[in-house]
Design a protein around this motif. Structure first.
Motif, PDB file in Angstrom:
ATOM      1  N   SER A  34       0.870  -1.179   0.000  1.00  0.00           N
ATOM      2  CA  SER A  34       0.000   0.000   0.000  1.00  0.00           C
ATOM      3  C   SER A  34       0.904   1.226   0.000  1.00  0.00           C
ATOM      4  O   SER A  34       2.125   1.105   0.137  1.00  0.00           O
ATOM      5  CB  SER A  34      -0.920   0.002   1.226  1.00  0.00           C
ATOM      6  OG  SER A  34      -0.209   0.422   2.381  1.00  0.00           O
ATOM      7  N   PRO A  35       0.330   2.423  -0.127  1.00  0.00           N
ATOM      8  CA  PRO A  35       1.176   3.618  -0.098  1.00  0.00           C
ATOM      9  C   PRO A  35       1.871   3.864   1.239  1.00  0.00           C
ATOM     10  O   PRO A  35       2.809   4.654   1.304  1.00  0.00           O
ATOM     11  CB  PRO A  35       0.181   4.753  -0.403  1.00  0.00           C
ATOM     12  CG  PRO A  35      -0.920   4.091  -1.155  1.00  0.00           C
ATOM     13  CD  PRO A  35      -1.056   2.741  -0.527  1.00  0.00           C
ATOM     14  N   MET A  36       1.419   3.208   2.308  1.00  0.00           N
ATOM     15  CA  MET A  36       2.046   3.396   3.617  1.00  0.00           C
ATOM     16  C   MET A  36       3.212   2.435   3.769  1.00  0.00           C
ATOM     17  O   MET A  36       3.034   1.218   3.687  1.00  0.00           O
ATOM     18  CB  MET A  36       1.023   3.155   4.733  1.00  0.00           C
ATOM     19  CG  MET A  36      -0.096   4.180   4.725  1.00  0.00           C
ATOM     20  SD  MET A  36       0.567   5.847   4.975  1.00  0.00           S
ATOM     21  CE  MET A  36      -0.667   6.835   4.142  1.00  0.00           C
ATOM     22  N   GLY A  37       4.397   2.964   3.981  1.00  0.00           N
ATOM     23  CA  GLY A  37       5.587   2.133   4.027  1.00  0.00           C
ATOM     24  C   GLY A  37       5.825   1.448   5.360  1.00  0.00           C
ATOM     25  O   GLY A  37       6.492   0.419   5.426  1.00  0.00           O
ATOM     26  N   ASN A  38       5.303   2.029   6.463  1.00  0.00           N
ATOM     27  CA  ASN A  38       5.594   1.441   7.770  1.00  0.00           C
ATOM     28  C   ASN A  38       4.681   0.237   8.019  1.00  0.00           C
ATOM     29  O   ASN A  38       3.456   0.345   7.945  1.00  0.00           O
ATOM     30  CB  ASN A  38       5.420   2.475   8.879  1.00  0.00           C
ATOM     31  CG  ASN A  38       4.079   3.180   8.809  1.00  0.00           C
ATOM     32  OD1 ASN A  38       3.631   3.528   7.728  1.00  0.00           O
ATOM     33  ND2 ASN A  38       3.436   3.374   9.954  1.00  0.00           N
ATOM     34  N   PRO A  39       5.249  -0.942   8.298  1.00  0.00           N
ATOM     35  CA  PRO A  39       4.438  -2.151   8.489  1.00  0.00           C
ATOM     36  C   PRO A  39       3.675  -2.125   9.802  1.00  0.00           C
ATOM     37  O   PRO A  39       4.104  -1.524  10.788  1.00  0.00           O
ATOM     38  CB  PRO A  39       5.476  -3.270   8.468  1.00  0.00           C
ATOM     39  CG  PRO A  39       6.740  -2.620   8.939  1.00  0.00           C
ATOM     40  CD  PRO A  39       6.685  -1.218   8.409  1.00  0.00           C
ATOM     41  N   LEU A  40       2.537  -2.806   9.800  1.00  0.00           N
ATOM     42  CA  LEU A  40       1.756  -2.971  11.022  1.00  0.00           C
ATOM     43  C   LEU A  40       2.232  -4.205  11.773  1.00  0.00           C
ATOM     44  O   LEU A  40       2.847  -5.101  11.178  1.00  0.00           O
ATOM     45  CB  LEU A  40       0.277  -3.130  10.672  1.00  0.00           C
ATOM     46  CG  LEU A  40      -0.441  -1.888  10.140  1.00  0.00           C
ATOM     47  CD1 LEU A  40      -1.824  -2.266   9.611  1.00  0.00           C
ATOM     48  CD2 LEU A  40      -0.564  -0.826  11.211  1.00  0.00           C
ATOM     49  N   ALA A  49      -4.928  -0.162   3.559  1.00  0.00           N
ATOM     50  CA  ALA A  49      -4.688  -0.856   2.304  1.00  0.00           C
ATOM     51  C   ALA A  49      -5.985  -1.339   1.666  1.00  0.00           C
ATOM     52  O   ALA A  49      -6.139  -1.300   0.446  1.00  0.00           O
ATOM     53  CB  ALA A  49      -3.738  -2.037   2.529  1.00  0.00           C
ATOM     54  N   ILE A  50      -6.925  -1.773   2.486  1.00  0.00           N
ATOM     55  CA  ILE A  50      -8.224  -2.221   1.976  1.00  0.00           C
ATOM     56  C   ILE A  50      -8.959  -1.060   1.317  1.00  0.00           C
ATOM     57  O   ILE A  50      -9.508  -1.180   0.207  1.00  0.00           O
ATOM     58  CB  ILE A  50      -9.078  -2.838   3.104  1.00  0.00           C
ATOM     59  CG1 ILE A  50      -8.435  -4.141   3.607  1.00  0.00           C
ATOM     60  CG2 ILE A  50     -10.508  -3.091   2.634  1.00  0.00           C
ATOM     61  CD1 ILE A  50      -9.085  -4.709   4.854  1.00  0.00           C
ATOM     62  N   SER A  51      -8.959   0.093   1.984  1.00  0.00           N
ATOM     63  CA  SER A  51      -9.628   1.268   1.433  1.00  0.00           C
ATOM     64  C   SER A  51      -8.942   1.743   0.157  1.00  0.00           C
ATOM     65  O   SER A  51      -9.596   2.111  -0.830  1.00  0.00           O
ATOM     66  CB  SER A  51      -9.643   2.386   2.480  1.00  0.00           C
ATOM     67  OG  SER A  51     -10.296   3.533   1.989  1.00  0.00           O
TER      68      SER A  51
END
Length: 275
Positions: A34-40, A49-51
């Motif tokens: 997803s565009p967010m690089g920091n992992p959960l 990521a779903i959105s």
């Protein structure tokens, strides 16, 4: 290396296929990127990521359909069958626009390589029924998530009445596989002109246009029968910036005198006609 002794429809040497990915994940599952690089933390559901992926069937696919319509071009839209449940209007819009709807498994996390024979047969039947109901047309092609299936997959698809499948990367041109009295066309998927490097590596969208132009230049110089796959994801290049560059590619392909723009189903039919 043997050269094909036939040409694409209209006696064209170059075929361009616009592959549009209309993707979704099963309930409770999220895309791996997803565009967010920091992992959960492990086990956390990535709702961002779903959105982000949902943009494809809510907005992106319609922008892409409009772009294709402006230039009279057809696309092959690889569609997860779960989209037919969540957004059947999107699938219907693709079919009504004259484009090919083909199966991309039930969801991105349902990968045929991980299924048993029986489960894969059920998955094929489920996807076919859902997509045909939403599209109002027969579903004739299949390309698995990751392009990753099993050695048994083409036989199962042929037995289910499929015309072609695309989980092959071992040739430049399509070839025909035979299982008893059933035939299925294997259509390799080229990965050189693709929007995924934008997502994975931050490449600017204009590089996809440059890659397309380079591939056309090479095809013309080599004077060989060629397929150029142009692959984009409705949730990635369905946004305005990516869609603009995608449309530039569509515009150039549609007006080129030596390029035939066709769907994967049309390619399969043309290849079988050469037998």
């Amino acid at each position: 290396m043997n050269r094909a002794d036939w040409r694409w429809p209209g006696d064209k040497p170059i075929a361009v296929v616009f592959n549009v990915c209309l993707e979704a994940w099963s309930d409770g599952k999220a895309p791996g990127i997803s565009p967010m690089g920091n992992p959960l933390p492990a086990g956390a559901l990535d709702t961002m990521a779903i959105s982000w992926a949902s943009y494809g069937h809510k907005r992106g696919i319609y922008r892409i359909l409009d772009a294709l319509k402006r230039h009279g071009a057809k696309a092959s839209v690889m569609t997860n069958a779960i989209i037919a449940e969540r957004a059947p209007d999107a699938v219907k819009a693709v079919a009504d626009g004259g484009h090919e709807v083909f199966s991309h498994s039930y969801a991105m996390d349902v990968i045929p390589a991980l299924l048993s024979d029986e489960d894969e047969k059920k998955n094929i039947a489920r996807c076919t029924a859902l997509l045909e109901k939403a599209a109002g047309k027969p579903i004739r092609g299949w390309l698995s998530p990751r392009g990753t299936s099993r050695p048994e997959t083409p036989r199962l698809l042929a037995e289910a009445g499929y015309l072609w499948y695309g989980d092959v990367f071992d040739d430049d041109l399509p070839y025909v596989l035979t299982y008893g009295n059933k035939k299925i066309v294997a259509i390799p998927l080229g990965t050189d002109v693709n929007d995924m490097p934008f997502m994975k590596y931050g490449n600017p969208p204009k590089l996809m246009l440059e890659s397309f132009n380079e591939n056309v230049k090479i095809a013309r110089a080599r004077k060989e029968l060629t397929i150029i796959d142009v692959t984009m994801h409705a949730h990635i290049f369905g946004h305005p910036r990516g869609a603009w560059y995608f449309e530039e590619i569509v515009k150039q392909a549609a007006k080129a005198p030596d390029i035939w723009v066709g769907t994967r189903a049309e390619i399969a039919e043309h290849v079988l006609a050469q037998q």
